[in-house]
Write a protein that holds these residues in place. Structure first.
Motif, PDB file in Angstrom:
ATOM      1  N   GLN A  26       0.906  -1.208  -0.043  1.00 20.91           N
ATOM      2  CA  GLN A  26       0.037   0.032  -0.119  1.00 20.91           C
ATOM      3  C   GLN A  26       0.776   1.193   0.099  1.00 20.91           C
ATOM      4  O   GLN A  26       0.328   2.131  -0.309  1.00 20.91           O
ATOM      5  CB  GLN A  26      -0.986   0.011   1.222  1.00 20.91           C
ATOM      6  CG  GLN A  26      -1.832  -0.823   1.329  1.00 20.91           C
ATOM      7  CD  GLN A  26      -2.972  -0.888  -0.006  1.00 20.91           C
ATOM      8  OE1 GLN A  26      -2.787  -1.657  -0.869  1.00 20.91           O
ATOM      9  NE2 GLN A  26      -3.666   0.188  -0.008  1.00 20.91           N
ATOM     10  N   TRP A  78       5.945   9.037   5.402  1.00 21.28           N
ATOM     11  CA  TRP A  78       6.573   8.612   6.837  1.00 21.28           C
ATOM     12  C   TRP A  78       6.749   7.126   6.816  1.00 21.28           C
ATOM     13  O   TRP A  78       7.698   6.814   7.662  1.00 21.28           O
ATOM     14  CB  TRP A  78       5.598   8.992   7.839  1.00 21.28           C
ATOM     15  CG  TRP A  78       5.246  10.443   7.701  1.00 21.28           C
ATOM     16  CD1 TRP A  78       3.829  10.933   7.361  1.00 21.28           C
ATOM     17  CD2 TRP A  78       6.028  11.644   7.499  1.00 21.28           C
ATOM     18  NE1 TRP A  78       3.858  12.322   7.311  1.00 21.28           N
ATOM     19  CE2 TRP A  78       5.134  12.556   7.537  1.00 21.28           C
ATOM     20  CE3 TRP A  78       7.402  11.750   8.100  1.00 21.28           C
ATOM     21  CZ2 TRP A  78       5.621  13.975   7.518  1.00 21.28           C
ATOM     22  CZ3 TRP A  78       7.608  13.254   7.964  1.00 21.28           C
ATOM     23  CH2 TRP A  78       6.813  14.265   7.605  1.00 21.28           C
ATOM     24  N   ARG A  79       6.514   6.340   5.794  1.00 15.42           N
ATOM     25  CA  ARG A  79       6.826   4.961   5.787  1.00 15.42           C
ATOM     26  C   ARG A  79       8.309   4.675   5.298  1.00 15.42           C
ATOM     27  O   ARG A  79       8.782   3.668   5.489  1.00 15.42           O
ATOM     28  CB  ARG A  79       5.869   4.346   4.758  1.00 15.42           C
ATOM     29  CG  ARG A  79       4.619   4.117   5.007  1.00 15.42           C
ATOM     30  CD  ARG A  79       4.094   2.670   5.543  1.00 15.42           C
ATOM     31  NE  ARG A  79       4.572   2.173   6.885  1.00 15.42           N
ATOM     32  CZ  ARG A  79       4.273   0.929   6.965  1.00 15.42           C
ATOM     33  NH1 ARG A  79       3.801   0.178   6.309  1.00 15.42           N
ATOM     34  NH2 ARG A  79       4.787   0.693   8.410  1.00 15.42           N
ATOM     35  N   LYS A  93       9.457  15.112   2.844  1.00 16.05           N
ATOM     36  CA  LYS A  93       9.206  15.277   4.277  1.00 16.05           C
ATOM     37  C   LYS A  93       9.282  16.549   4.736  1.00 16.05           C
ATOM     38  O   LYS A  93       8.392  16.963   5.559  1.00 16.05           O
ATOM     39  CB  LYS A  93      10.028  14.256   4.895  1.00 16.05           C
ATOM     40  CG  LYS A  93       9.808  12.567   4.815  1.00 16.05           C
ATOM     41  CD  LYS A  93      10.779  11.793   5.430  1.00 16.05           C
ATOM     42  CE  LYS A  93      10.757  10.308   5.091  1.00 16.05           C
ATOM     43  NZ  LYS A  93      11.976   9.612   5.445  1.00 16.05           N
ATOM     44  N   PHE A 131       2.966   4.311  -1.116  1.00 15.20           N
ATOM     45  CA  PHE A 131       2.801   5.013  -2.274  1.00 15.20           C
ATOM     46  C   PHE A 131       4.233   4.529  -2.874  1.00 15.20           C
ATOM     47  O   PHE A 131       4.357   4.397  -4.219  1.00 15.20           O
ATOM     48  CB  PHE A 131       3.125   6.517  -1.958  1.00 15.20           C
ATOM     49  CG  PHE A 131       1.805   7.007  -1.832  1.00 15.20           C
ATOM     50  CD1 PHE A 131       1.287   7.820  -2.932  1.00 15.20           C
ATOM     51  CD2 PHE A 131       1.036   7.139  -0.674  1.00 15.20           C
ATOM     52  CE1 PHE A 131      -0.194   8.091  -3.021  1.00 15.20           C
ATOM     53  CE2 PHE A 131      -0.091   7.558  -0.505  1.00 15.20           C
ATOM     54  CZ  PHE A 131      -0.929   8.144  -1.778  1.00 15.20           C
ATOM     55  N   ASN A 151       1.150  12.959   3.157  1.00 14.77           N
ATOM     56  CA  ASN A 151       1.146  13.123   4.611  1.00 14.77           C
ATOM     57  C   ASN A 151       0.064  12.111   5.052  1.00 14.77           C
ATOM     58  O   ASN A 151      -0.896  12.330   5.767  1.00 14.77           O
ATOM     59  CB  ASN A 151       0.759  14.654   5.123  1.00 14.77           C
ATOM     60  CG  ASN A 151       0.887  14.583   6.729  1.00 14.77           C
ATOM     61  OD1 ASN A 151       1.514  13.518   7.122  1.00 14.77           O
ATOM     62  ND2 ASN A 151       0.165  15.308   7.067  1.00 14.77           N
ATOM     63  N   ASP A 152       0.330  10.867   4.599  1.00 19.63           N
ATOM     64  CA  ASP A 152      -0.680   9.628   4.760  1.00 19.63           C
ATOM     65  C   ASP A 152       0.112   8.629   5.534  1.00 19.63           C
ATOM     66  O   ASP A 152       1.236   8.506   5.637  1.00 19.63           O
ATOM     67  CB  ASP A 152      -0.839   9.107   3.383  1.00 19.63           C
ATOM     68  CG  ASP A 152      -2.269   8.177   3.298  1.00 19.63           C
ATOM     69  OD1 ASP A 152      -3.371   8.303   3.481  1.00 19.63           O
ATOM     70  OD2 ASP A 152      -1.867   6.845   3.428  1.00 19.63           O
ATOM     71  N   LYS A 153      -0.686   7.565   5.984  1.00 22.82           N
ATOM     72  CA  LYS A 153      -0.226   6.323   6.729  1.00 22.82           C
ATOM     73  C   LYS A 153       0.651   6.005   5.824  1.00 22.82           C
ATOM     74  O   LYS A 153       1.719   5.243   6.150  1.00 22.82           O
ATOM     75  CB  LYS A 153      -1.468   5.829   7.148  1.00 22.82           C
ATOM     76  CG  LYS A 153      -1.002   4.418   8.177  1.00 22.82           C
ATOM     77  CD  LYS A 153      -2.387   4.145   9.231  1.00 22.82           C
ATOM     78  CE  LYS A 153      -3.202   3.260   8.072  1.00 22.82           C
ATOM     79  NZ  LYS A 153      -2.710   2.030   7.704  1.00 22.82           N
ATOM     80  N   ASP A 179      -0.387  16.927   1.111  1.00 25.25           N
ATOM     81  CA  ASP A 179      -1.538  16.393   1.791  1.00 25.25           C
ATOM     82  C   ASP A 179      -1.673  15.094   1.581  1.00 25.25           C
ATOM     83  O   ASP A 179      -1.915  14.054   2.608  1.00 25.25           O
ATOM     84  CB  ASP A 179      -2.821  17.326   1.604  1.00 25.25           C
ATOM     85  CG  ASP A 179      -3.938  17.007   2.761  1.00 25.25           C
ATOM     86  OD1 ASP A 179      -3.230  16.667   3.904  1.00 25.25           O
ATOM     87  OD2 ASP A 179      -4.894  17.119   2.634  1.00 25.25           O
ATOM     88  N   ILE A 180      -1.842  14.651   0.303  1.00 27.10           N
ATOM     89  CA  ILE A 180      -1.800  13.243  -0.077  1.00 27.10           C
ATOM     90  C   ILE A 180      -0.741  12.281   0.451  1.00 27.10           C
ATOM     91  O   ILE A 180      -1.072  11.225   0.792  1.00 27.10           O
ATOM     92  CB  ILE A 180      -1.917  13.148  -1.555  1.00 27.10           C
ATOM     93  CG1 ILE A 180      -3.061  13.811  -2.154  1.00 27.10           C
ATOM     94  CG2 ILE A 180      -1.723  11.485  -2.047  1.00 27.10           C
ATOM     95  CD1 ILE A 180      -3.355  13.924  -3.655  1.00 27.10           C
ATOM     96  N   ILE A 185       6.543  18.734   3.918  1.00 27.51           N
ATOM     97  CA  ILE A 185       5.335  18.492   4.700  1.00 27.51           C
ATOM     98  C   ILE A 185       5.578  18.984   6.096  1.00 27.51           C
ATOM     99  O   ILE A 185       4.584  19.755   6.562  1.00 27.51           O
ATOM    100  CB  ILE A 185       5.042  16.995   4.751  1.00 27.51           C
ATOM    101  CG1 ILE A 185       4.733  16.523   3.536  1.00 27.51           C
ATOM    102  CG2 ILE A 185       3.921  16.778   5.804  1.00 27.51           C
ATOM    103  CD1 ILE A 185       4.322  15.122   3.510  1.00 27.51           C
TER     104      ILE A 185
END
Ligand code: HEM
Ligand code: SF4
Ligand code: FES
Lengths: 250, 152
Positions: free
Chosen positions: A180, A216-217, A242, A182, A210-212, A207-208, A245
């Protein structure tokens, strides 16, 4: 026509040839659910690339061997594969640069479903690309040229070079275990617009991402930077997104 | 015939998510932990007699000081949350079944909270001077501890 020449014909340098084993990971869902290694012994030249060896196998040994390629010159991004354990473009990898005393392994890129032999389902990869809106977002009417200084252009020059080969995303251990995510390629292409002075969609894209499953992954493994056949500083681009954001703007 | 170009679909609206704060926390706590952990190691292993000075009385002496109490509580809380959040990342990586993933993440935070509570309790309520019989249980160390304790 024939203009006789008195000079002796130029001695053309003989290109050294060698025998090499290409070990290909074969998979055919119509035959078996399991993939298997198959060895092919071919005679290749010092100027040949792994893609040439695959051609030779397909044309002279086994026509069922399935792989993607289009331009054959490192431009289209169709033939990323795992060669000797590293993601590379078959058309940019000279066989002589690999260890020809050992079998050269060729596998499909990891983390995407294999459809046949070296062909994987690229749809999840393209979906992540689509999700970051890879097009200019500008509100003013396109009545005149959108000017940009050389410095402004330089800001995102590196990420314009991407050919969407997926070598980076499929070298990423986070992507291997979490499809999942990106992935670096989508982030590289978001970077290309986020830092484009003509574009006004930076906030949406930040914003897109800055998702789970967004930036950050990324765990700064640097596999992506090493894999990129275009020499893009992929990990750096991810880090810059990063930072953007955190700042809240490009 | 017109070609319909689908509007690119964006993922479900990224709502509020803690990932950004988790990422920032790992780095901020990391910087503080470098100071706290190496300060801790230095004070325990290098200063004075170094490692040979460590015994019950040494720890009791340290924890009698508010400075080291604050130091150790900070280190405890920061490191536990840091370690737990790091383990959460690993669980998110490898757990494929959603309910297993959720259970493991919950377990991690429960263990983390429990350890923080026990740790803070130990650090703040610790009294080396029980009754004489408990001091005698310490054997050789007992004399050192007795020296620390006010005469009853
Ligand atoms: C010496 C001070 C420390 C520093 C500077 C530090 C720094 C970091 C950073 C920056 C990360 C995030 C890595 C990433 O997102 O790519 C991380 C991850 C992690 N840290 Fe620490 N840390 C320290 C001490 C500790 C301690 C004491 C523990 C155990 C309690 C710990 C356990 C972890 C774990 C489990 C992870 C996740 C590993 C992963 O994501 O692969 N760290 N650390
Ligand atoms: S960033 Fe490099 S490796 Fe990744 S898709 Fe683009 S060209 Fe391929
Ligand atoms: S075939 Fe086009 S990049 Fe290799």
């Amino acid at each position: 026509m024939a203009t006789a020449t008195t000079e002796a014909p130029v001695e053309i340098g003989v290109i050294p040839s060698f025998d090499v084993t290409i070990r290909v990971r074969r998979f055919n869902p119509e035959v078996s659910e399991e993939s298997t290694w198959q060895d092919f012994h071919v005679t290749m030249f010092g100027t040949d690339r792994v893609l040439d060896a695959l051609h030779k196998i397909k044309w002279e040994h086994d026509g069922s061997l399935t792989f993607r390629r289009s331009c054959a010159h490192g431009v289209c991004g169709s033939d990323a594969m795992r060669i000797n354990g590293r993601n590379r473009l078959a058309c940019k990898t000279l066989i002589k640069d690999l260890n020809i005393n050992e079998p050269i392994t060729v596998e499909p890129i990891k983390g995407l479903e294999v459809e046949k032999d070296l062909v994987v389902d690229m749809n999840p990869f393209y979906q992540a690309y689509r999700d970051i809106k890879p097009f200019l977002i500008a509100n003013d009417k396109p009545e005149k040229e959108r000017l940009q200084s050389a410095e402004q252009r330089a800001r995102f020059d590196d990420t314009t070079k991407c050919i969407l080969c997926a070598a980076c995303t499929t070298s990423c251990p986070v992507f291997w275990t979490d499809g999942q995510y990106f992935g670096p390629a989508a982030i590289v292409n978001a970077h290309r617009f986020i830092f484009d002075s003509r574009d006004e969609g930076a906030e949406v894209r930040l914003d897109i991402l800055n998702d789970k499953e967004g930036v950050w992954r990324c765990r700064t493994t640097f596999n992506c930077t090493e894999a990129c056949p275009r020499g893009i500083q992929v990990t750096r681009a991810v880090a810059e997104v990063k930072q953007a954001i955190l700042r809240g703007r490009a | 015939m017109s070609v319909v170009i689908e509007t690119p679909r964006s993922r479900k609206r990224p709502g509020f998510n803690l990932e950004k704060y988790g990422w920032m926390y790992m780095r901020l706590s990391g910087v503080l932990l470098v100071i706290l952990i190496f300060g801790h190691l230095f004070a325990n292993l290098m200063v004075g007699e170094g490692i040979h000075a460590i015994n019950f009385a040494f720890v009791a002496g340290k924890w009698a000081s508010p400075f080291w109490q604050v130091w150790d509580v900070t280190m405890l809380v920061l490191a536990l949350i840091h370690g737990t959040n790091g383990m959460r990342t690993l669980v998110n990586d490898y757990a494929e079944v959603e309910w297993i993933r959720r259970t493991l993440v919950w377990l991690l935070w429960i263990v983390c909270a429990t350890l923080i509570v026990i740790g803070i309790l130990a650090l703040t309520t610790f009294t080396p001077c029980g009754d004489a019989s408990s001091i005698s249980l310490l054997g050789k160390d007992g004399a050192n501890v007795a020296a620390l304790c006010p005469v009853k």
